[in-house]
Design a protein around this motif. Structure first.
Motif, short mmCIF file in Angstrom:
data_model
loop_
_atom_site.label_atom_id
_atom_site.label_comp_id
_atom_site.label_asym_id
_atom_site.label_seq_id
_atom_site.Cartn_x
_atom_site.Cartn_y
_atom_site.Cartn_z
N ILE A 1 0.79 -1.10 -0.07
CA ILE A 1 -0.09 -0.10 -0.07
C ILE A 1 0.88 1.24 -0.05
CG2 ILE A 1 -1.55 1.41 1.24
CD1 ILE A 1 -2.63 -1.37 2.37
N ILE B 1 -14.44 15.75 2.95
CA ILE B 1 -14.40 14.41 3.35
C ILE B 1 -12.97 13.72 2.65
CG2 ILE B 1 -15.11 11.84 3.12
CD1 ILE B 1 -17.99 13.09 3.36
N ILE C 1 -10.22 14.22 5.14
CA ILE C 1 -10.39 13.24 6.16
C ILE C 1 -9.76 11.86 5.74
CG2 ILE C 1 -11.71 11.92 7.68
CD1 ILE C 1 -13.72 14.48 7.72
N ARG C 2 -10.20 11.50 4.42
CA ARG C 2 -9.63 10.24 3.73
C ARG C 2 -8.18 10.46 3.72
NH1 ARG C 2 -11.45 10.61 -1.82
NH2 ARG C 2 -9.48 11.94 -2.06
N PHE D 1 -3.76 5.75 10.62
CA PHE D 1 -3.69 4.20 10.80
C PHE D 1 -2.51 3.64 10.76
CE2 PHE D 1 -4.56 -0.09 8.55
CZ PHE D 1 -5.72 -0.64 9.51
N VAL E 1 -5.52 -4.55 4.51
CA VAL E 1 -6.24 -4.23 3.25
C VAL E 1 -7.55 -4.02 3.48
CG1 VAL E 1 -6.66 -5.02 1.00
CG2 VAL E 1 -4.38 -5.45 1.75
N ALA F 1 -9.14 -2.92 6.40
CA ALA F 1 -9.51 -1.57 7.06
C ALA F 1 -9.25 -0.46 5.87
CB ALA F 1 -8.68 -1.59 8.26
N VAL F 2 -8.22 -0.65 5.28
CA VAL F 2 -7.85 0.68 4.54
C VAL F 2 -8.70 0.86 3.63
CG1 VAL F 2 -6.04 1.42 2.90
CG2 VAL F 2 -5.30 0.61 5.16
N LEU G 1 -12.27 1.83 4.77
CA LEU G 1 -12.30 3.23 5.24
C LEU G 1 -12.06 4.42 3.93
CD1 LEU G 1 -10.65 3.02 8.70
CD2 LEU G 1 -12.88 3.25 8.34
N ILE G 2 -11.06 3.87 3.40
CA ILE G 2 -10.68 4.91 2.10
C ILE G 2 -11.78 4.91 1.08
CG2 ILE G 2 -9.03 5.38 0.29
CD1 ILE G 2 -6.94 4.86 2.26
N LEU H 1 -15.12 6.50 2.44
CA LEU H 1 -15.07 8.11 2.57
C LEU H 1 -15.06 8.50 1.07
CD1 LEU H 1 -12.79 8.52 5.72
CD2 LEU H 1 -15.08 8.89 5.25
N HIS H 2 -14.23 7.87 0.10
CA HIS H 2 -14.10 8.52 -1.41
C HIS H 2 -15.40 8.35 -1.98
CE1 HIS H 2 -12.32 9.37 -4.92
NE2 HIS H 2 -12.98 8.32 -5.62
N ALA I 1 -18.49 8.58 -0.41
CA ALA I 1 -19.25 9.61 0.39
C ALA I 1 -18.97 10.95 -0.19
CB ALA I 1 -19.19 9.45 1.84
N ASN I 2 -17.73 10.92 -0.34
CA ASN I 2 -17.13 12.47 -0.95
C ASN I 2 -17.70 12.73 -2.31
OD1 ASN I 2 -15.50 14.90 -0.59
ND2 ASN I 2 -13.97 14.03 -1.83
N VAL J 1 -21.30 14.13 -1.64
CA VAL J 1 -21.10 15.24 -1.24
C VAL J 1 -20.83 16.60 -2.17
CG1 VAL J 1 -20.14 16.68 0.72
CG2 VAL J 1 -20.67 14.69 1.17
N ARG J 2 -20.00 16.08 -2.96
CA ARG J 2 -19.31 16.88 -4.13
C ARG J 2 -20.55 17.23 -4.91
NH1 ARG J 2 -15.93 20.03 -3.00
NH2 ARG J 2 -14.24 18.99 -1.75
N VAL K 1 -17.47 9.12 11.35
CA VAL K 1 -16.85 10.33 10.45
C VAL K 1 -17.73 11.07 9.48
CG1 VAL K 1 -14.96 10.72 8.83
CG2 VAL K 1 -14.61 9.01 10.36
N LEU K 2 -18.74 10.18 8.97
CA LEU K 2 -19.59 10.86 8.07
C LEU K 2 -20.65 11.77 8.64
CD1 LEU K 2 -20.26 7.89 5.77
CD2 LEU K 2 -18.93 9.99 5.02
N PHE L 1 -18.90 14.85 10.03
CA PHE L 1 -18.52 15.75 8.92
C PHE L 1 -19.64 16.53 8.39
CE2 PHE L 1 -18.16 17.00 4.71
CZ PHE L 1 -16.91 17.73 4.66
N GLN M 1 -19.39 20.35 9.16
CA GLN M 1 -19.20 21.32 7.92
C GLN M 1 -20.18 21.89 7.00
OE1 GLN M 1 -15.89 22.26 7.39
NE2 GLN M 1 -15.62 21.53 9.41
#
Lengths: 154, 297
Positions: free
Chosen positions: A16, A128, A131-132, A139, B25, B27-28, B31-32, B35-36, B38-39, B42-43, B170-171, B174, B178
């Motif tokens: 990663i 967001i 935050i990402r 982590f 992998v 977890a990353v 989360l990533i 959030l991506h 969700a972003n 929001v955009r 987090v969502l 935010f 915000q």
């Protein structure tokens, strides 16, 4: 310690790191390219709406020094990611654990500084997405100082 | 089955999951990408404006909810809509977008689509790795197959729930801090409901991964099976329904046809959907345990 002693989580973290490290370098180059292209588009008199022109003007008005600082931090983040990735694979204390923690701190600084120094047109402001981009450094630091603390001791 | 063993195995499997490549992998990735995605939504609010955004999401929601609840062939949905055949779906979408915080509804419905994919890419290696290396045989010297199976499932379910709670917290934080669009009370209440819904949704898929992981000898094969079956199943069912309507019922082979009812305005249907998810979990666990007990180690 034989290489087979390495937890597969560290290998995954290293892979990663290599991916994100490359993306950080590309991101840094992206800042320079956007700043340069925005200037060219304005000076060449491309057809665009007033809103687009205003956005480009804000990007062009951002100082090269600020862009330079952010790009330097992006490159530093990318370099630390790559070096710590190698450290994870070799299970090195300095190259792995210290550089990995260093990456975490520099990455958080990079996000904060880029939000402060660059216009929203370049960074999208606090979103967001910000935050990402903080998730992976945090982590990494948590894992290096807890789960993998004893694995990076060579 | 020994519950003390189950608890011990579950507790130790969480740090073990993190030490393994799949846990990191998982977890990353969750989360990533969570959030991506969700972003991206929001955009859209910023690009389209609140009114156009709501209209855009409403169209997407109508189509999604009508498809997964098998209101008709996807090709016939516009016609059904014209003659008022989708009024119940419109009322459902109205509830999600007008009575609840619309942005959170849009984000969480997208997460409801993504959670099964995240689970399929992260929970596939509960037993397969140990089966491949023969480590299971040593573990079974001190515990039973059922304790090991349920312990691993429970550990992965708790790990997945923790990731979902982190993501939704987090969502909600935010959007609340915000965007200044909704009251905190509404956000927290809807956030808690959706977190509960996403955890319910994740359970049957984790159980499905437990089943596959217990019958396949290699983590890679388990990943291929779970990574193909879970996302492809609703598309196959809806595609088959377009060819012959009764085949649409194939969607109920997995929880896809049930899980979205967790976001329904009628509390009875929410409870029914939650029980449905638990029933799927129980079924997959039963099948997994049955094959794991029978298999030659």
């Amino acid at each position: 310690m034989a290489s087979s002693d390495r937890p597969s989580g560290l290998t995954a973290l290293a892979v990663i790191n290599f991916i994100f490290g490359t993306l950080e370098f590309l991101g840094g180059i992206g800042f320079i390219v956007i700043r340069f292209v925005a200037g060219k588009m304005l000076s060449n008199g491309h057809e665009m709406s007033a809103k687009e022109r205003e956005g480009l003007q804000v990007i062009v008005d951002s100082s090269w020094i600020n862009v330079g600082i952010v790009v330097a931090l992006a490159f530093a983040t990318g370099l630390l990611l790559l070096l710590s990735g190698i450290g994870y694979l070799k299970q090195k204390r300095v190259l792995g654990r210290w550089f990995g923690n260093g990456y975490g701190i520099v990455a958080i600084t990079y996000v904060t500084v880029s939000l402060t120094l660059l216009p929203e047109e370049l960074t999208e402001g606090f979103s967001i997405g910000v935050i990402r981009s903080l998730i992976y450094p945090c982590f990494t630091m948590v894992l290096l100082n807890s789960t993998f603390r004893r694995d990076l001791a060579r | 089955m020994n519950w003390t063993h189950v608890r011990l195995i579950a507790t130790s499997s969480i740090p073990q999951t993190l030490r393994s490549g799949t846990g990191v992998v998982y977890a990353v990735f969750t989360l990533i990408f969570g959030l991506h995605s969700a972003n991206l939504i929001v955009r859209q609010v910023e690009t389209l404006g609140a009114t156009r955004f709501t209209g855009w999401v409403e169209t997407a929601l109508n189509f999604l909810l009508a498809s997964v609840t098998l209101q008709g062939k996807t090709t016939e949905l516009p016609e059904l809509e014209k003659f008022g055949g989708l009024d119940n779906i419109h009322a459902w979408a109205e509830y999600l977008l007008r009575e609840q915080p619309a942005l959170l509804s849009a984000v969480f419905i997208l997460q409801a689509l993504l959670v099964p994919l995240f689970v399929s890419s992260g929970a596939f290696n509960q037993l397969a790795g140990d089966l491949q290396h023969g480590a299971v045989r040593y573990q079974l010297l001190s515990t039973s197959r059922s304790s090991l199976f349920f312990g691993r499932f429970l550990g992965m379910a708790v790990f997945t729930a923790a990731l979902i709670v982190a993501l939704t917290s987090v969502l909600v934080l935010f959007v609340g801090s915000q965007l200044d669009l909704y009251e905190w009370g509404d956000l927290i209440a809807w956030g808690v409901h959706c977190t509960f819904a996403l955890i319910c949704i994740s359970l049957p898929y984790v159980a499905f991964c437990s089943w596959i992981s217990a019958v396949v000898n290699s983590p890679f094969s388990a990943l291929i099976f779970t990574g193909l079956i879970i996302p492809a199943q609703p598309f196959l069912a809806i595609g088959a329904m377009n060819a012959w309507e009764p085949l649409g019922k194939l969607i109920y082979l997995m929880p896809w046809g049930v899980q979205f009812w967790l976001f329904h305005p009628d509390p009875a249907k929410v409870v029914f959907a939650a029980l449905g998810c638990l029933a799927y979990t129980a079924l997959f666990l039963f099948l997994g345990l049955y094959f794991f007990r029978k298999r030659d180690l």
